[in-house]
Scaffold this active site. Structure first.
Site, PDB file in Angstrom:
ATOM      1  N   LYS A  93       0.841  -1.214   0.000  1.00 16.56           N
ATOM      2  CA  LYS A  93       0.000   0.000   0.000  1.00 16.56           C
ATOM      3  C   LYS A  93       0.868   1.253   0.000  1.00 16.56           C
ATOM      4  CE  LYS A  93      -4.346  -1.472   0.225  1.00 16.56           C
ATOM      5  NZ  LYS A  93      -4.713  -2.397   1.301  1.00 16.56           N
TER       6      LYS A  93
ATOM      7  N   LYS B  19      -5.791 -13.365 -12.280  1.00 16.33           N
ATOM      8  CA  LYS B  19      -7.152 -13.636 -11.799  1.00 16.33           C
ATOM      9  C   LYS B  19      -8.073 -12.440 -12.018  1.00 16.33           C
ATOM     10  CE  LYS B  19      -7.122 -12.272  -6.994  1.00 16.33           C
ATOM     11  NZ  LYS B  19      -7.609 -12.576  -5.674  1.00 16.33           N
TER      12      LYS B  19
ATOM     13  N   LYS C 186     -11.389  -6.654  -9.107  1.00 16.42           N
ATOM     14  CA  LYS C 186     -12.180  -5.421  -9.243  1.00 16.42           C
ATOM     15  C   LYS C 186     -11.416  -4.344  -9.985  1.00 16.42           C
ATOM     16  CE  LYS C 186     -13.656  -5.384  -4.474  1.00 16.42           C
ATOM     17  NZ  LYS C 186     -14.385  -6.594  -4.287  1.00 16.42           N
TER      18      LYS C 186
END
Ligand code: AMP
Length: 329
Positions: free
Chosen positions: A111, A194, A197
């Site tokens: 992050k 994969k 979102k």
């Protein structure tokens, strides 16, 4: 009956990967365990501190979960910020969570690389809040994918540390829920990796049929097998993987044979695949829209779920305060 806790981030719509990889399994799980499903709206603030529409996001994700078959009559479905007890446990656990271990968390390192302009304390202590969410209901199991393994290990460690420091055997150490079968990974439409979102490679449960057709027709393939028996390339294998979960075995067999014979037409396969995806997602999409239009129902779900979650959480907080040594005057 064992207790299971599962959090759902309030950002982003659910896609086919979430449905086949996780949610479909939750339907059975909720009948066999005492389940707490919550929308992690505090957690979403770690990366989106000034959300455009946090209420709308919560509502959308909640409607999508319910539309997939999460049953608020069986499971406790609630919104994280409706249960303030969790923030107290978070604070108490933070006193025994060490900066070094938090800084070493893979997700934190990732992050701060992605958002160097917003390295906040909430991001650092994300695993502590997650641990509080889970152990406040004294969960035995948490349904997590591989990506969450480290966070679950930290939850176990915080639970164990609490027990050790205060010399009690209070919190169980939750483990990863075992679905008793190989977990499926749904690939994206872009040929590699994969479905996700944020990857721009996904089909959302709320996508209308025309959007699904456009996305599937645009999926990456190859130029086709040049001779019978040629091994399918990764993008083509991926389409077959999706087909295996949405189509009839006869359809999968037909296209597998067409590929093996080198007579396959990818346009035909994609058309069939799109229609089969629509067949699976259409009832869910209709349910999502019905639920979203029924604010009374949604309000009842979160009100009743919030109450049940608070009952469970406040019992834990009472015990924890007593264990630490707080006493009434
Ligand atoms: P996420 O959307 O990444 O927060 O994931 C929510 C749940 O869906 C987790 O249990 C994931 O393991 C699962 N999930 C997400 N993407 C996929 C995928 N492409 N295939 C299978 N499961 C997935």
């Amino acid at each position: 009956m064992d207790t299971v806790v599962s959090g759902i981030r309030s950002t982003g719509n659910l896609h086919l990967g979430n449905y086949f990889g996780a949610l479909r399994n939750f339907l059975k799980m909720q009948r066999e365990n005492k389940c707490f499903f919550f929308i992690a709206d505090y957690h979403s603030l770690t990366t989106h501190p000034k959300p455009d529409d946090i209420h709308g996001n919560i509502k959308q994700v909640l409607a999508e979960y319910l539309a997939c078959g999460i049953d608020p009559e069986i499971a406790t479905v609630f919104v994280q910020s409706d249960v303030p007890e969790v923030t107290e446990l978070y604070l108490l656990l933070n006193m025994n969570a060490y900066i070094g271990e938090l800084e070493r968390t893979t997700s934190f390192k990732e992050k701060i690389r992605k958002h160097p302009d917003n390295i906040n304390a909430g991001l650092l202590t994300y695993p502590v809040l997650m641990a509080a969410d889970i152990i406040i209901h004294k969960a035995n199991h948490v349904p997590v994918g591989k990506d969450q393994e480290q966070h679950l290990e930290m939850t176990r460690r915080f639970a164990r540390r609490f027990n050790t420091i205060y010399e009690v055997n209070y919190f169980p150490e939750p483990d990863a829920y075992n679905f008793g079968q190989e977990l499926i990974k749904i690939p994206g439409l872009d040929g590699t990796g994969k479905m996700g979102k944020s990857e721009g490679n996904g089909i959302f449960l709320a996508d209308p049929p025309e959007v699904i057709r456009r996305k599937v027709m645009g999926a990456v393939t190859d130029t086709g097998p040049s001779h019978p028996g040629e091994e399918p390339s990764e993008p083509v294998k991926n389409l077959f993987t999706i087909m295996k979960v949405v189509s009839d075995p006869a359809t999968v067999k037909y296209f597998t044979e067409q590929h093996a014979a080198a007579t396959i037409r990818y346009g035909e396969l994609k058309k069939q695949l799109a229609e089969d995806i629509i067949r699976v997602t259409n009832p869910i999409r209709n349910r999502i829209n019905e639920i979203l239009a029924d604010n009374k129902f949604l309000a009842k779900v979160v009100r009743e779920g919030g109450q049940k979650a608070r009952e469970s959480a406040s019992g834990t907080i009472r015990d924890v305060r007593e264990i630490i040594g707080y006493k009434p005057f």
